[in-house]
Scaffold this active site. Sequence first.
Site, PDB file in Angstrom:
ATOM      1  N   ASP A 209       0.859  -1.180   0.000  1.00 28.50           N
ATOM      2  CA  ASP A 209       0.000   0.000   0.000  1.00 28.50           C
ATOM      3  C   ASP A 209       0.895   1.230   0.000  1.00 28.50           C
ATOM      4  OD1 ASP A 209      -2.385   1.417  -0.015  1.00 28.50           O
ATOM      5  OD2 ASP A 209      -2.493   1.557   2.168  1.00 28.50           O
ATOM      6  N   GLY A 210       0.419   2.310  -0.593  1.00 28.01           N
ATOM      7  CA  GLY A 210       1.204   3.532  -0.639  1.00 28.01           C
ATOM      8  C   GLY A 210       0.321   4.740  -0.812  1.00 28.01           C
TER       9      GLY A 210
ATOM     10  N   ASP B 152      -4.616  -2.350  -3.019  1.00 25.42           N
ATOM     11  CA  ASP B 152      -5.927  -1.703  -3.165  1.00 25.42           C
ATOM     12  C   ASP B 152      -5.904  -0.657  -4.284  1.00 25.42           C
ATOM     13  OD1 ASP B 152      -4.531   0.442  -2.098  1.00 25.42           O
ATOM     14  OD2 ASP B 152      -5.560   0.425  -0.175  1.00 25.42           O
TER      15      ASP B 152
ATOM     16  N   ASP C 208      -0.971  -0.080   5.191  1.00 22.41           N
ATOM     17  CA  ASP C 208      -1.379   1.318   5.298  1.00 22.41           C
ATOM     18  C   ASP C 208      -0.695   1.977   6.501  1.00 22.41           C
ATOM     19  OD1 ASP C 208      -3.259   3.613   4.597  1.00 22.41           O
ATOM     20  OD2 ASP C 208      -3.892   3.202   6.649  1.00 22.41           O
TER      21      ASP C 208
ATOM     22  N   HIS D 247      -9.135  -0.095   3.343  1.00 25.19           N
ATOM     23  CA  HIS D 247      -9.823   0.327   4.574  1.00 25.19           C
ATOM     24  C   HIS D 247     -11.111  -0.475   4.786  1.00 25.19           C
ATOM     25  CE1 HIS D 247      -6.982   3.639   4.635  1.00 25.19           C
ATOM     26  NE2 HIS D 247      -7.339   3.941   3.404  1.00 25.19           N
TER      27      HIS D 247
ATOM     28  N   GLU E 179       2.087   3.716  -4.870  1.00 21.72           N
ATOM     29  CA  GLU E 179       1.455   2.413  -5.082  1.00 21.72           C
ATOM     30  C   GLU E 179       2.334   1.544  -5.982  1.00 21.72           C
ATOM     31  OE1 GLU E 179      -1.007   1.398  -3.455  1.00 21.72           O
ATOM     32  OE2 GLU E 179      -2.541   2.919  -3.145  1.00 21.72           O
TER      33      GLU E 179
END
Length: 244
Positions: free
Chosen positions: A15-16, A75, A140, A130, A53
């Site tokens: 995640d980024g 995501d 995250d 999330h 990402e």
Amino acid sequence: MPEWEEIPNIELYSDGGAEPNPGKGGFGVILSYKGRSKEFYQGYQLTTNNRMELMGVIFGLEQLKTKSNVEVYTDSKYVVNGITKGWAEKWKKNNWYRKKNAKAVNSDLWEQLLNIIAKHQINFNWVKGHDGHKENEKCDQLANKAINSNNLLEDVGYEPSDTFDEQSDNTFNETKIKSKNKILKIGDSCRKCHTAVIKKTPKNKKIKQDQTYYFEYYLLCPACKTMYMVEEAKRQVPKPNNLF
């Protein structure tokens, strides 16, 4: 033992993001193998959501020392669609042009990703962010830890001129600018925190050889540091007077 059975099965979670976008950024990565996992994170001084990402997935794959079967979980539809729908491959064949007169944004990272996935057997999976996904939530947290660290690197591939392109690029339907409540002038309210924006002029603006336009100034929220590129600041780069 058949060769395919000797290839390790790896799970890569990534995640980024950047806060604001563009702004300070970071990524978090988890590599899992046979129930064991390793965590990584890194922050950058100035970058974008999409670059983080991409960079997270690239960094994770770079840690693998041997050919592997890899399940990538992210995501970011930007990353997943860019690979699974063949867009990055198409851009590469078109010399990194997304359209006839529109270059693909983040081509440096897309090329790195294409090169490294060719060394492995990789399946890309999109997960909803999330939404209680354990590893995604942890990545995250790692990304936020990276953003707030004191060891922020320079994202040497990031170009400020990409800011407007990335926000207005509808290819992935991720960061469209809404037509209403546009930020057009000094004093308009920031869409993020409602603080009046101010005018800022970039220092030491470099014009690249193939660049056709640049932004003479931009509008900045002094509170949350969100940048807004406006058409009134857009300037065409003069064409050189070639004698031959």
